[in-house]
Design an enzyme around this catalytic site. Structure first.
Site, PDB file in Angstrom:
ATOM      1  N   ASN A   7      -3.001   8.854  -1.691  1.00 54.40           N
ATOM      2  CA  ASN A   7      -1.968   8.880  -0.652  1.00 54.40           C
ATOM      3  C   ASN A   7      -2.523   9.696   0.511  1.00 54.40           C
ATOM      4  OD1 ASN A   7       0.248   9.236   0.969  1.00 54.40           O
ATOM      5  ND2 ASN A   7       1.427  10.448  -0.506  1.00 54.40           N
ATOM      6  N   LYS A   9      -1.352  10.163   3.366  1.00 57.26           N
ATOM      7  CA  LYS A   9      -0.284  10.783   4.172  1.00 57.26           C
ATOM      8  C   LYS A   9      -0.538  10.567   5.670  1.00 57.26           C
ATOM      9  CE  LYS A   9       0.589  13.906   0.351  1.00 57.26           C
ATOM     10  NZ  LYS A   9       1.030  15.206  -0.140  1.00 57.26           N
ATOM     11  N   HIS A  94       8.880   9.556  -1.836  1.00 57.90           N
ATOM     12  CA  HIS A  94       7.991  10.715  -1.915  1.00 57.90           C
ATOM     13  C   HIS A  94       8.788  11.980  -1.571  1.00 57.90           C
ATOM     14  CE1 HIS A  94       4.770  13.509  -1.175  1.00 57.90           C
ATOM     15  NE2 HIS A  94       3.983  12.703  -1.851  1.00 57.90           N
ATOM     16  N   GLU A  96       8.112  14.478   0.137  1.00 58.39           N
ATOM     17  CA  GLU A  96       8.043  14.876   1.552  1.00 58.39           C
ATOM     18  C   GLU A  96       9.038  14.078   2.379  1.00 58.39           C
ATOM     19  OE1 GLU A  96       3.836  14.288   1.987  1.00 58.39           O
ATOM     20  OE2 GLU A  96       3.441  16.039   0.735  1.00 58.39           O
ATOM     21  N   GLU A 165       5.809  13.895  -9.683  1.00 55.93           N
ATOM     22  CA  GLU A 165       5.176  14.818  -8.740  1.00 55.93           C
ATOM     23  C   GLU A 165       6.072  16.042  -8.549  1.00 55.93           C
ATOM     24  OE1 GLU A 165       2.121  12.745  -5.961  1.00 55.93           O
ATOM     25  OE2 GLU A 165       4.061  12.693  -4.999  1.00 55.93           O
ATOM     26  N   GLY A 171       0.300  19.962  -2.842  1.00 51.95           N
ATOM     27  CA  GLY A 171      -0.371  20.647  -1.731  1.00 51.95           C
ATOM     28  C   GLY A 171      -0.511  22.148  -1.904  1.00 51.95           C
ATOM     29  N   SER A 210      -1.614  18.385  -6.568  1.00 52.52           N
ATOM     30  CA  SER A 210      -2.848  19.180  -6.622  1.00 52.52           C
ATOM     31  C   SER A 210      -3.883  18.637  -7.614  1.00 52.52           C
ATOM     32  CB  SER A 210      -2.536  20.649  -6.913  1.00 52.52           C
ATOM     33  OG  SER A 210      -1.818  21.209  -5.838  1.00 52.52           O
TER      34      SER A 210
END
Ligand code: 13P
Length: 256
Positions: A7, A9, A94, A96, A165, A171, A210
């Protein structure tokens, strides 16, 4: 079968996306057994990356979609438009996006629209650090799964990928332990089997958060982990090459 998804992003433009796609093909060249590999560039790079991965073992994914097919929805991209661009997979819900733009229900509408257009949705679920501290990860993930999977009417060759996730692992450089991932994957699999039996055979569960070149093997060797969804490390070619190599090694060793 193990699956590796990158991904990218909003981290790369078109030129870097093309270079990364070439790097992915190079990393897989000459390997005897390779994972199902999907790269998810930003929308603006899909057309150029498509040219690189067309007729290879690498599939093209998108990072989001809108659930309506067409119409006055300024700024949105439909599943049909993605399919037209050679996209086969699409990330849905996702964390985010959930944090800024969308609800559990919207993720369900998007996943259903993806299937209708013949795309494989990669449905992301996972708890925040606060929710994990309160030991409510099972409750949170269950709620997200119910909203995302209830609208689905899978048929034929349809597949659904669920990516666990945990938000606290994304991250941060602090992944879940493989044991944590295995426990949650088993929970997710069990819940799907119990509540959505028609999806049981179609659903695979990936881990994301991660994942990098040094820890990918430890996740991928677990039977409960069908693959990994990689963010930051997927835009660093050496790291992503190591993730792909780890997957190849697991497949060769385990014959999966
Ligand atoms: P990182 O690999 O950067 O933690 O991101 C994971 C992710 O969000 C993949 O979708």
């Amino acid at each position: 079968m193990k699956t590796v998804i990158g991904n990218w992003k909003m981290n790369v433009g078109t030129r870097e996306s093309v270079a990364l796609a070439r790097g992915v093909l190079l990393a897989l060249r000459g390997k005897k057994a390779i994972p199902e590999t999907v790269v998810c560039p930003p929308f603006t790079a899909l057309a150029e990356v498509r040219k690189i991965v067309a007729r290879t073992h690498v599939a093209l994914g998108a990072q989001d979609l809108f659930w309506e097919d067409s119409g006055a929805y300024t700024g949105e991209i439909s599943a049909r438009m993605l399919a037209e661009h050679g996209v086969s997979h699409v990330i849905v819900g996702h964390s985010e996006r959930r944090a800024l733009f969308e609800t559990d229900e919207m993720a369900g509408k998007k996943a259903a629209a993806a299937l209708v257009a013949g795309l494989t949705p990669v449905i992301c679920v996972g708890e925040t650090a606060v929710e994990r501290k309160a030991e409510s990860q099972a409750v949170v993930v269950k709620r997200q799964l119910v909203a995302a999977l209830s609208p689905l009417k899978a048929k034929g060759k349809d597949r659904v990928l669920v990516a666990y996730e945990p938000v606290w692992a994304i991250g941060t450089g602090e992944p879940a332990t493989p044991n944590d991932a295995v426990a949650m994957h088993a929970f997710i699999r069990g819940f799907i089997a119990e509540s959505f039996p028609s999806l049981t055979k179609r659903a695979q569960v990936l881990y994301g958060g991660s994942v990098d070149g040094t820890n990918a093997y430890a996740f991928l060797r677990e039977k409960e982990v069908d693959g990994v969804l990689v963010g930051g490390a997927s835009v660093k070619m050496k790291e992503f090459g190591d993730v792909l190599s780890a997957a190849c090694e697991v497949i060769e060793k385990q014959g999966v």
